[in-house]
Structures are given as structure tokens and as C-alpha cells.
Motif scaffolding. Structure first.
Motif, mmCIF file in Angstrom:
data_model
loop_
_atom_site.group_PDB
_atom_site.id
_atom_site.type_symbol
_atom_site.label_atom_id
_atom_site.label_comp_id
_atom_site.label_asym_id
_atom_site.label_seq_id
_atom_site.Cartn_x
_atom_site.Cartn_y
_atom_site.Cartn_z
ATOM 1 N N THR A 263 -15.399 31.817 9.809
ATOM 2 C CA THR A 263 -15.718 32.639 10.925
ATOM 3 C C THR A 263 -15.530 31.570 12.244
ATOM 4 N N PRO A 264 -14.871 32.164 13.089
ATOM 5 C CA PRO A 264 -14.408 33.510 13.343
ATOM 6 C C PRO A 264 -13.136 33.706 12.291
ATOM 7 N N ALA A 265 -12.842 34.898 12.199
ATOM 8 C CA ALA A 265 -11.892 35.221 11.253
ATOM 9 C C ALA A 265 -10.270 35.232 12.000
ATOM 10 N N HIS A 266 -9.213 34.819 11.359
ATOM 11 C CA HIS A 266 -8.059 34.710 12.031
ATOM 12 C C HIS A 266 -6.937 35.394 11.020
ATOM 13 N N PRO A 267 -6.032 35.925 11.640
ATOM 14 C CA PRO A 267 -4.889 37.044 10.805
ATOM 15 C C PRO A 267 -4.184 35.963 9.954
ATOM 16 N N LEU A 268 -4.137 34.598 9.778
ATOM 17 C CA LEU A 268 -3.390 33.982 8.745
ATOM 18 C C LEU A 268 -4.260 33.555 7.797
ATOM 19 N N ASP A 269 -5.573 33.647 8.023
ATOM 20 C CA ASP A 269 -6.388 33.251 6.998
ATOM 21 C C ASP A 269 -5.983 33.598 5.546
ATOM 22 N N GLU A 270 -5.779 34.744 5.258
ATOM 23 C CA GLU A 270 -5.415 35.554 3.742
ATOM 24 C C GLU A 270 -4.068 34.714 3.586
ATOM 25 N N ALA A 271 -3.117 34.574 4.212
ATOM 26 C CA ALA A 271 -1.653 34.091 3.663
ATOM 27 C C ALA A 271 -1.942 32.663 3.258
ATOM 28 N N ILE A 272 -2.806 31.737 4.048
ATOM 29 C CA ILE A 272 -3.157 30.381 3.678
ATOM 30 C C ILE A 272 -3.788 30.297 2.565
ATOM 31 N N THR A 273 -4.829 31.193 2.488
ATOM 32 C CA THR A 273 -5.635 30.943 1.210
ATOM 33 C C THR A 273 -4.814 31.403 -0.143
ATOM 34 N N GLN A 274 -3.839 32.432 -0.040
ATOM 35 C CA GLN A 274 -3.120 32.822 -1.150
ATOM 36 C C GLN A 274 -1.897 31.753 -1.423
ATOM 37 N N GLY B 169 -5.964 19.406 4.456
ATOM 38 C CA GLY B 169 -5.699 19.290 3.436
ATOM 39 C C GLY B 169 -5.147 20.705 2.548
ATOM 40 N N TRP B 170 -6.046 21.582 3.122
ATOM 41 C CA TRP B 170 -6.051 22.840 2.847
ATOM 42 C C TRP B 170 -4.541 23.742 3.161
ATOM 43 N N VAL B 171 -4.586 23.481 4.609
ATOM 44 C CA VAL B 171 -3.214 24.154 5.264
ATOM 45 C C VAL B 171 -1.900 23.368 4.706
ATOM 46 N N GLY B 172 -2.113 21.967 4.518
ATOM 47 C CA GLY B 172 -1.072 21.140 4.264
ATOM 48 C C GLY B 172 -0.404 21.688 2.876
ATOM 49 N N ALA B 173 -1.599 21.873 1.722
ATOM 50 C CA ALA B 173 -0.978 22.498 0.350
ATOM 51 C C ALA B 173 -0.441 23.826 0.705
ATOM 52 N N ALA B 174 -0.949 24.624 1.300
ATOM 53 C CA ALA B 174 -0.320 26.050 1.584
ATOM 54 C C ALA B 174 1.071 25.797 2.255
ATOM 55 N N VAL B 175 1.533 24.986 3.126
ATOM 56 C CA VAL B 175 2.871 24.975 3.635
ATOM 57 C C VAL B 175 3.564 24.105 2.529
ATOM 58 N N GLU B 176 3.114 23.338 1.796
ATOM 59 C CA GLU B 176 3.721 22.724 0.644
ATOM 60 C C GLU B 176 4.436 23.602 -0.278
ATOM 61 N N GLU B 177 3.449 24.760 -0.573
ATOM 62 C CA GLU B 177 3.818 25.715 -1.378
ATOM 63 C C GLU B 177 4.670 26.750 -0.912
ATOM 64 N N ARG B 178 4.398 27.092 0.511
ATOM 65 C CA ARG B 178 5.314 28.163 1.005
ATOM 66 C C ARG B 178 5.797 27.391 2.450
ATOM 67 N N PRO B 179 6.971 26.842 2.377
ATOM 68 C CA PRO B 179 7.323 26.099 3.825
ATOM 69 C C PRO B 179 7.777 27.111 4.762
ATOM 70 N N GLY B 180 8.109 28.426 4.631
ATOM 71 C CA GLY B 180 8.123 29.434 5.548
ATOM 72 C C GLY B 180 6.930 29.538 6.387
ATOM 73 N N LEU B 181 5.874 29.031 5.987
ATOM 74 C CA LEU B 181 4.806 29.232 6.803
ATOM 75 C C LEU B 181 4.288 28.357 7.680
ATOM 76 N N LYS B 182 5.160 26.965 7.805
ATOM 77 C CA LYS B 182 5.057 25.925 8.668
ATOM 78 C C LYS B 182 4.803 26.346 10.131
ATOM 79 N N ALA B 183 5.666 26.952 10.532
ATOM 80 C CA ALA B 183 5.563 27.220 12.060
ATOM 81 C C ALA B 183 4.155 27.651 12.412
ATOM 82 N N GLU B 184 4.077 28.711 11.971
ATOM 83 C CA GLU B 184 2.515 29.548 12.046
ATOM 84 C C GLU B 184 1.480 28.809 11.567
ATOM 85 N N ALA B 185 1.556 27.943 10.479
ATOM 86 C CA ALA B 185 0.447 27.126 9.989
ATOM 87 C C ALA B 185 0.274 25.992 11.127
#
Length: 359
Positions: free
Chosen positions: A242-253, A307-323
Motif C-alpha cells: 500500500t499504495p498499490a502498483h500495477p506491477l505488484d502482481e507480476a512481481i509476486t507471481q 531481495g523480492w524484486v531481485g528474485a522476480a527478475v532472476e526468474e523472469r529477466p524480461g521484467l528487468k527494465a520495468e522492475a
């Protein structure tokens, strides 16, 4: 086919180490309350060579990112000796207050009732703490239970075992003596024989870094020993910012997928563990144990975010710029005291049927 899961769900502070003289270990004694080796006193931080915060304030290995199959306090599989720990010891200290506030105290009454039914033992109840790390579980739980206790701390890391031993509580809730023993080893291969005489098995943030087979081994060992298990702070796969962000769900998944690498259970761990214990006749109770991080926990939130965002990007490198932009935005809000985070976990209490005619 698995048996139906017998579960009961119920709705939801750290303790201080007390005085003492010595802690028994397999190799001798570790001093408690006296002088520890230079650089190894809990208040002095890690000894030379341990991970340190970088100039930017980031603890190397902090947060939920890291190599699949490893964790800061326990390596479940053989690894190169030169591999750095997944988390630095500083991370375990940073998260301890949030862990203590999150753990489900509502599970303690049924646990106390079960322990009270055990036959009396000269040394009191025997508690095995698996992947103990710096000993936060013992500091939280031992002062909440009555009666004499002997804690056996299991870990692969000798420094963390030393820290856990010297910082362990010395007294139970009623003032009874608490003693400590340390053991190095791989708890993924735990057997009922290793738990012979155990009154309770505990662990914190362990289940989600196990495979289904390893969880089954743990459940079988506890059932074979006839002892309950209190397994806390397993990730639930849900995060609320909170506040929410459009990328929250993608990073979580993406993070959840990272947690499931190499057959690890990640957010599926509690369900798998409930099934495994139930197959052995245990009654399983589940309770939410979320971290609730606000402005007062900004330092923890910052490290967790990285760490949370870093793990997400390691899993999906295509997220890096947005992340990268997302992380910068979230860190700015955190520093301004404008970000709150709820990281959902689940605590599990498995009451295994007693063996050998015990109550």
C-alpha cells in the motif's frame, strides 16, 4: 492418492537471552554469558569474513533471493564450500522482531496442552530446533513455555550455531532452567532415530525451501518419534503493498515461481506439509502469521524489497527494465514512510499421535 487432510484453522514479542554459564555441544562447551571469541559476540556482529553491508546499505544475500535449494541457516544439498550464504547473518537479526511479532501465539495453547500430557522427564521437555540460524525461534518460544527445557539446535553453519547458543534464553516462562546443545548436520535427512526422546520439533522459515520428498521425510520422522511439530513462517505466496502498483502482481507471481525452482515447494509448502503429517495420523492446525511492515520497519522493508524484486527478475529477466523502475519507486516511498507491506505466512502445528504408550 493421499489421505484427506485433518486441519483446524484459527484466527491470530521477542524474548531476551538470560544469564548462564555454558552450553553443551557435541564437541565440548560454548561459553554463555561470558567472553565469546573475538568478533563473535552477538552484539559485535559477524566475525571477520562474514558478509557485511555494502556502502549502499544493502546486505549481500539479504532478502528472499538466492540460490535454489539453499537458505541462510541451512544448506539442504551439497554446495561448493566457497559459495556465499544465501542470507547474511545481519539479515536474520534484522528480521527477528518482525518474525516474533508475526508468529501465531494461538497455536501455543494446544501445544502446551500436549506437552503437559507427556510423562515427566528429569531434564524436562526436549526441543529440536531445525535450521536454527541465530536462534530466534528459541528466544521466542522457550520463555512462552513452562517447565525445564533442553533445546537441541540444528544447523549447518558453525558461526550461526555459536550465535544461537550464546544468545539462547536461560529460563522458561515459570523460571525453570533452559539448557542448550548444538548439532551440525543436514536436517533434510532427519530420521525418527535422530529424534528419539524428542518432545517437540520446531523450525522457522524452513518448509518453503524443502522439496515434497523432504517434507515427507520430516513428517515421517516426527510421526515415528511421536512428537508434535511447530513449523512457523512459511511463505503463503501473497504480498500486499500500500499504495498499490500495477506491477505488484507480476512481481509476486515471478517471485513465487522462483521459490518453486528445482522442485522446492515455496508457497505450496504448508499444504504439502499438512497432507504429509495428516497421512501419519496427525491433527494439523494452521494459522496466518503475516509480517506487517510500516514506517517503523523501513530498514527491513528495504532489504526485503531488494531481495523480492531481485528474485522476480532472476526468474523472469524480461521484467528487468520495468522492475528497476518499480524498485526505485518503492524504495523512495519506503524511505519517505509512505509504504506499508504485508507479507503473508502460515504457521503449522502438527500433533502427531504419541508412541510407546505415552499420553
Amino acid at each position: 492418492m493421499t489421505n484427506p487432510v485433518t486441519t483446524q484453522r484459527s484466527g491470530t514479542g521477542p524474548a531476551q537471552p538470560g544469564p548462564g554459564k555454558a552450553v553443551a555441544t557435541r564437541d565440548g562447551e560454548t561459553p554463555v554469558g561470558g567472553a565469546a571469541p573475538a568478533g563473535e559476540r552477538p552484539g559485535d556482529g559477524p566475525p571477520a569474513g562474514a558478509p557485511q553491508a555494502s556502502p549502499g546499505g544493502v546486505i549481500p544475500g539479504a532478502g528472499p533471493s538466492g540460490k535454489p535449494g539453499s537458505r541462510p541457516t541451512l544448506k539442504l544439498r551439497e554446495a561448493d564450500p566457497d559459495d556465499p550464504p544465501r542470507y547474511a547473518p545481519e539479515w536474520l537479526q534484522l528480521r527477528e522482531p518482525a518474525d516474533a511479532a508475526a508468529r501465531a501465539e494461538d497455536l501455543l495453547d494446544p501445544l502446551r496442552n500436549r506437552l503437559a500430557d507427556l510423562p515427566g522427564r528429569p531434564g524436562g521437555v526436549v526441543v529440536h530446533d531445525l535450521g536454527c540460524g541465530t536462534g530466534s525461534m528459541g528466544r521466542w518460544l522457550a520463555p512462552r513455555l513452562d517447565g525445564a527445557q533442553h533445546w537441541i539446535l540444528h544447523d549447518r553453519d558453525p558461526y550461526l550455531l555459536h550465535f544461537a547458543a550464546v544468545a539462547s534464553p536461560r529460563a522458561a516462562a515459570d523460571g525453570s532452567r533452559v539448557s542448550v546443545e548444538t548439532r551440525r548436520g543436514d536436517v533434510a535427512r532427519l530420521t525418527a532415530d535422530a529424534l528419539q526422546g524428542a518432545s517437540l520439533v520446531t523450525a522457522s522459515a524452513l518448509l518453503d525451501v524443502l522439496t515434497r520428498e523432504e517434507v515427507g521425510t520430516l513428517a515421517a520422522a516426527c510421526a515415528g518419534a511421536g512428537c508434535p511439530a511447530l513449523l512457523t513462517l512459511s511463505v503463503a505466496g501473497r504480498v500486499e503493498l500500500t499504495p498499490a502498483h500495477p506491477l505488484d502482481e507480476a512481481i509476486t507471481q515471478a517471485f513465487n515461481d522462483h521459490q518453486r525452482r528445482d522442485g522446492l515447494l515455496g508457497p505450496d509448502a504448508v499444504t504439502a506439509a499438512a497432507e504429509a503429517f495428516s497421512e501419519h495420523g496427525a491433527t494439523v492446525r494452521l494459522h496466518p502469521s503475516p509480517w506487517r511492515l510500516g514506517p517503523e520497519q523501513a530498514a527491513l522493508t528495504e532489504q526485503w524489497l531488494r531481495g523480492w524484486v531481485g528474485a522476480a527478475v532472476e526468474e523472469r529477466p524480461g521484467l528487468k527494465a520495468e522492475a528497476d523502475a518499480y524498485l526505485a519507486d518503492r524504495l523512495e516511498a519506503c524511505a519517505a514512510g509512505e509504504l506499508s507491506v504485508t507479507v503473508h505466512h502460515t504457521d503449522l502445528l502438527a500433533l502427531c499421535p504419541p508412541v510407546d504408550g505415552a499420553s
